[in-house]
Write an enzyme that holds these catalytic residues in place. Structure first.
Site, PDB file in Angstrom:
ATOM      1  N   CYS A  30       1.137  -1.108   0.643  1.00  0.00           N
ATOM      2  CA  CYS A  30       0.302   0.294   0.018  1.00  0.00           C
ATOM      3  C   CYS A  30       0.534   1.254   0.297  1.00  0.00           C
ATOM      4  O   CYS A  30       1.751   1.198   0.779  1.00  0.00           O
ATOM      5  CB  CYS A  30      -1.189  -0.031   1.346  1.00  0.00           C
ATOM      6  SG  CYS A  30      -1.613   1.282   1.253  1.00  0.00           S
ATOM      7  N   CYS A  33      -0.032   3.660   2.638  1.00  0.00           N
ATOM      8  CA  CYS A  33       0.447   2.978   4.084  1.00  0.00           C
ATOM      9  C   CYS A  33       2.430   3.885   3.992  1.00  0.00           C
ATOM     10  O   CYS A  33       2.477   3.661   5.297  1.00  0.00           O
ATOM     11  CB  CYS A  33       0.184   1.444   3.989  1.00  0.00           C
ATOM     12  SG  CYS A  33      -1.634   1.130   3.790  1.00  0.00           S
TER      13      CYS A  33
END
Length: 108
Positions: A30, A33
């Site tokens: 991600c 993230c």
């Protein structure tokens, strides 16, 4: 020479503790993230010992992700005494996070 075992603290022990805990549910693949890492470091610097910050891989800990209704990553959840005080998905900047945490914890 005997090795001393370091006691591993469980997720439930951490979130049920006295100290507030910000949990970052993330995934390795991600992009957003990865953007949270320096933000959380800044937050830890500014809040120091007022809060614990832990990262939880949502894929490796699917049970926890499901339990806390994590539908996307990153998802941030603020716990105090086992209670969810705040939850939001997406990237949140450090200053905004600090304001939200202080507001939720009743600190000005």
């Amino acid at each position: 020479m005997a090795k001393t075992k370091k006691k591993k603290t469980t997720f439930n022990e951490v979130i049920n503790g006295e100290k507030p805990v910000l949990v970052d549910f993330y995934a390795d693949w991600c992009g957003p993230c990865k953007m949270m890492n320096p933000i959380l470091k800044d937050l830890k610097k500014s809040m120091e010992d007022a809060i614990n910050i832990i990262k939880v891989d949502a894929e490796k800990n699917a049970d926890a992700a499901i339990k806390y209704n994590v539908r996307g990553v990153p998802t941030l959840i603020l716990f105090k005494g086992g209670q969810i005080l705040w939850q939001q998905s997406g990237v949140v900047q450090a200053k905004q996070l600090e304001q939200i945490i202080n507001q939720k914890l009743g600190q000005k």
